[in-house]
Design a protein around this motif. Structure first.
Motif, PDB file in Angstrom:
ATOM      1  N   GLU A  50    -120.226 -30.562  33.738  1.00 56.97           N
ATOM      2  CA  GLU A  50    -118.839 -30.094  33.780  1.00 56.97           C
ATOM      3  C   GLU A  50    -118.677 -28.937  34.753  1.00 56.97           C
ATOM      4  O   GLU A  50    -117.685 -28.850  35.470  1.00 56.97           O
ATOM      5  CB  GLU A  50    -118.375 -29.709  32.372  1.00 56.97           C
ATOM      6  CG  GLU A  50    -117.755 -30.912  31.686  1.00 56.97           C
ATOM      7  CD  GLU A  50    -117.863 -30.876  30.175  1.00 56.97           C
ATOM      8  OE1 GLU A  50    -118.108 -29.789  29.620  1.00 56.97           O
ATOM      9  OE2 GLU A  50    -117.709 -31.946  29.568  1.00 56.97           O
ATOM     10  N   HIS A  51    -119.690 -28.086  34.768  1.00 50.95           N
ATOM     11  CA  HIS A  51    -119.685 -26.957  35.694  1.00 50.95           C
ATOM     12  C   HIS A  51    -119.639 -27.465  37.140  1.00 50.95           C
ATOM     13  O   HIS A  51    -118.821 -27.022  37.951  1.00 50.95           O
ATOM     14  CB  HIS A  51    -120.950 -26.135  35.459  1.00 50.95           C
ATOM     15  CG  HIS A  51    -121.043 -24.912  36.286  1.00 50.95           C
ATOM     16  ND1 HIS A  51    -120.316 -23.779  36.001  1.00 50.95           N
ATOM     17  CD2 HIS A  51    -121.758 -24.640  37.402  1.00 50.95           C
ATOM     18  CE1 HIS A  51    -120.575 -22.869  36.906  1.00 50.95           C
ATOM     19  NE2 HIS A  51    -121.457 -23.362  37.765  1.00 50.95           N
ATOM     20  N   ALA A  52    -120.497 -28.436  37.437  1.00 52.68           N
ATOM     21  CA  ALA A  52    -120.556 -28.989  38.797  1.00 52.68           C
ATOM     22  C   ALA A  52    -119.236 -29.661  39.162  1.00 52.68           C
ATOM     23  O   ALA A  52    -118.737 -29.522  40.271  1.00 52.68           O
ATOM     24  CB  ALA A  52    -121.707 -29.983  38.904  1.00 52.68           C
ATOM     25  N   ARG A  53    -118.667 -30.362  38.162  1.00 48.18           N
ATOM     26  CA  ARG A  53    -117.405 -31.056  38.427  1.00 48.18           C
ATOM     27  C   ARG A  53    -116.292 -30.043  38.707  1.00 48.18           C
ATOM     28  O   ARG A  53    -115.518 -30.200  39.653  1.00 48.18           O
ATOM     29  CB  ARG A  53    -117.050 -31.933  37.227  1.00 48.18           C
ATOM     30  CG  ARG A  53    -115.914 -32.871  37.526  1.00 48.18           C
ATOM     31  CD  ARG A  53    -115.594 -33.706  36.321  1.00 48.18           C
ATOM     32  NE  ARG A  53    -116.607 -34.702  36.034  1.00 48.18           N
ATOM     33  CZ  ARG A  53    -116.788 -35.252  34.831  1.00 48.18           C
ATOM     34  NH1 ARG A  53    -116.063 -34.886  33.819  1.00 48.18           N
ATOM     35  NH2 ARG A  53    -117.707 -36.172  34.647  1.00 48.18           N
ATOM     36  N   ALA A  54    -116.248 -28.975  37.911  1.00 47.69           N
ATOM     37  CA  ALA A  54    -115.217 -27.953  38.092  1.00 47.69           C
ATOM     38  C   ALA A  54    -115.366 -27.305  39.470  1.00 47.69           C
ATOM     39  O   ALA A  54    -114.371 -27.081  40.164  1.00 47.69           O
ATOM     40  CB  ALA A  54    -115.328 -26.903  36.995  1.00 47.69           C
ATOM     41  N   ALA A  55    -116.612 -27.033  39.865  1.00 47.89           N
ATOM     42  CA  ALA A  55    -116.845 -26.408  41.162  1.00 47.89           C
ATOM     43  C   ALA A  55    -116.363 -27.310  42.288  1.00 47.89           C
ATOM     44  O   ALA A  55    -115.742 -26.862  43.255  1.00 47.89           O
ATOM     45  CB  ALA A  55    -118.333 -26.101  41.332  1.00 47.89           C
ATOM     46  N   ARG A  56    -116.640 -28.631  42.107  1.00 43.63           N
ATOM     47  CA  ARG A  56    -116.236 -29.588  43.136  1.00 43.63           C
ATOM     48  C   ARG A  56    -114.713 -29.635  43.230  1.00 43.63           C
ATOM     49  O   ARG A  56    -114.137 -29.619  44.312  1.00 43.63           O
ATOM     50  CB  ARG A  56    -116.791 -30.955  42.774  1.00 43.63           C
ATOM     51  CG  ARG A  56    -117.227 -31.727  43.967  1.00 43.63           C
ATOM     52  CD  ARG A  56    -118.026 -32.971  43.656  1.00 43.63           C
ATOM     53  NE  ARG A  56    -117.772 -33.615  42.397  1.00 43.63           N
ATOM     54  CZ  ARG A  56    -118.696 -33.828  41.473  1.00 43.63           C
ATOM     55  NH1 ARG A  56    -119.920 -33.422  41.669  1.00 43.63           N
ATOM     56  NH2 ARG A  56    -118.403 -34.453  40.347  1.00 43.63           N
ATOM     57  N   GLU A  57    -114.065 -29.674  42.069  1.00 38.66           N
ATOM     58  CA  GLU A  57    -112.606 -29.749  42.068  1.00 38.66           C
ATOM     59  C   GLU A  57    -111.985 -28.500  42.661  1.00 38.66           C
ATOM     60  O   GLU A  57    -111.005 -28.559  43.381  1.00 38.66           O
ATOM     61  CB  GLU A  57    -112.093 -29.983  40.650  1.00 38.66           C
ATOM     62  CG  GLU A  57    -111.934 -31.461  40.384  1.00 38.66           C
ATOM     63  CD  GLU A  57    -111.853 -31.804  38.917  1.00 38.66           C
ATOM     64  OE1 GLU A  57    -111.494 -30.917  38.120  1.00 38.66           O
ATOM     65  OE2 GLU A  57    -112.150 -32.963  38.575  1.00 38.66           O
TER      66      GLU A  57
END
Ligand SMILES: Nc1nc2c(ncn2[C@@H]2O[C@H](COP(=O)(O)OP(=O)(O)O)[C@@H](O)[C@H]2O)c(=O)[nH]1
Ligand SMILES: [Mg+2]
Length: 374
Positions: free
Chosen positions: A284-291
């Motif tokens: 989720e952290h990686a996804r949030a960073a990507r977004e």
């Protein structure tokens, strides 16, 4: 009479998400036999818990279990070899790549069944590197792991891993996969009917025992009685691996006799927690960073466009009046891309249900002839 709450929920609790087991391992380690064994174990439970099985090995002649989705229904790797002028490994890899382009549809089929199954099992191609070192393998693993709790079952041919040097290379390979996938990881020492796996457990828990085994193995000293290069390299590596072992679970099983399968499933259930506590937050952290970075880019270009527009309008005020468009077009989705059909073998067959990747075949008159190296 106040038993209403239990009768409404006979199972007593909310259905958990199914857990995905990805089997990975060297050719011949026993992945397919293991999948067959855990499949029959789940069927024999009371009540039976039939899993959902995906066969991702395009080159297997006979699968010893009934797969729900079988890559061989979608691509014929021999045809792929012929049409793309490839050898067997290239054929298998290309077949997997072609299949991966449709993996979103595979996921849809799996998700449709998620309420009725507890386990989703993936059998991967015989040659380990085709899955672990290809973009397709990574795409499939990431896609499935972001939808379901997922665990990697690394299958090891125990009798073939009893030499210290082989053991170490196998563990280093496992280590690289752990760091690549970052998923909960279970070392499955298979074929314990041929050789018990306690030597492996001992080496994993006590690196001095491993170093002693290394030293007692022939070729560990050179003619002057000094440890050989290989030997000292392995000695230092065993210290590195010591850290790695802390992150895994190890079980011994025999896919032949069914020994240890229950312990394997205990490890799977524990891994579900690891997935939720460690993998999911990171995902989720990686996804949030990507977004966030995508959002920043969008905002930046939007700001620049607005600035340009402002300059434009100040130069040409009448132009502003024409700045609108009539939106009389229907909200027509560009999303109607060609539906290629994947098949869930549990559902009724119908004509034209398979993906025909052969449609991508090269034209006869193209005259392409890829030279083979060597
Ligand atoms: N004795 C023994 N043989 C096994 C076991 N598991 C697999 N095998 C054998 O190992 C060979 C390779 O198995 P297979 O499942 O095809 O390996 P894969 O390439 O990893 O899918 C086959 O001949 C199996 O019968 C086991 O637990 N015990
Ligand atoms: Mg196999």
């Amino acid at each position: 009479m106040d038993s209403s709450s239990t009768s409404a929920h006979p199972t007593g609790d909310i259905k958990k998400k199914p857990i995905v087991i990805v089997t990975i391992g060297m050719a011949g380690a026993g992945k397919s036999t293991f999948v067959q064994r855990i499949n029959s174990y789940l069927h024999s439970q009371d009540p039976p818990q039939p899993p959902y099985i995906l066969n991702l090995d395009p080159a297997v002649a006979n699968v010893p279990f009934e797969a729900n989705i079988d890559i061989r229904d979608t691509v014929d790797y021999r045809e792929v070899m012929k049409q793309y002028n490839l050898g067997p490994n290239g054929g298998i890899l290309t077949a997997l790549n072609l299949f991966t382009t449709k993996f979103d549809q595979v996921l849809e089929l799996v998700e449709k069944r998620a309420d009725t199954v507890d386990h989703i099992i993936l059998d991967t191609p015989g040659q380990i590197e085709i899955f672990t070192w290809s973009a397709s393998g990574a795409i499939i693993t990431d896609a499935i792991a972001s939808s379901f709790p997922t665990v990697v079952a690394y299958i090891i041919d125990t009798p073939r891993t009893s030499a210290p040097a082989t053991f170490m290379s196998n563990m280093l390979y496992a280590c690289s996969i752990l760091y690549k996938t970052k998923l909960p990881f279970i070392l499955v020492f298979n074929k314990t009917d041929v050789q018990p796996h306690n030597f492996a457990l001992e080496w994993m828990h006590d690196f001095e025992a491993f170093q002693a085994a290394l030293a007692s193995h022939s070729g560990s000293r050179d003619s002057e009685g000094e440890p050989t290069y290989m030997n000292s390299l392995m000695n230092s590596m065993s210290l590195v691996l010591d850290e790695f072992y802390k992150h895994l679970k190890a079980v011994g099983v025999s896919s032949m006799t069914g020994d240890g399968i229950k312990e394997f499933f205990d490890a799977v259930e524990e891994s579900r927690e690891t997935y939720e506590k460690e993998y999911l937050p990171e995902l989720e952290h990686a996804r949030a960073a990507r977004e966030k970075s995508l959002q920043d880019v969008k905002e930046d270009s939007m700001n620049r466009m607005l600035k340009d527009l402002a300059v434009d309008r100040s130069k040409n005020p009448e132009g502003t009046l024409n700045d609108r468009w009539e939106s009389d077009e229907e909200n027509d989705d560009d999303d109607d891309d060609l539906e290629v059909n994947l098949v869930d073998r549990n559902e009724e067959p119908y004509p034209g249900q398979y993906i025909d990747v052969m449609r991508m075949r090269r034209q006869e008159d193209e005259q392409i002839n890829w030279p083979r190296p060597g």
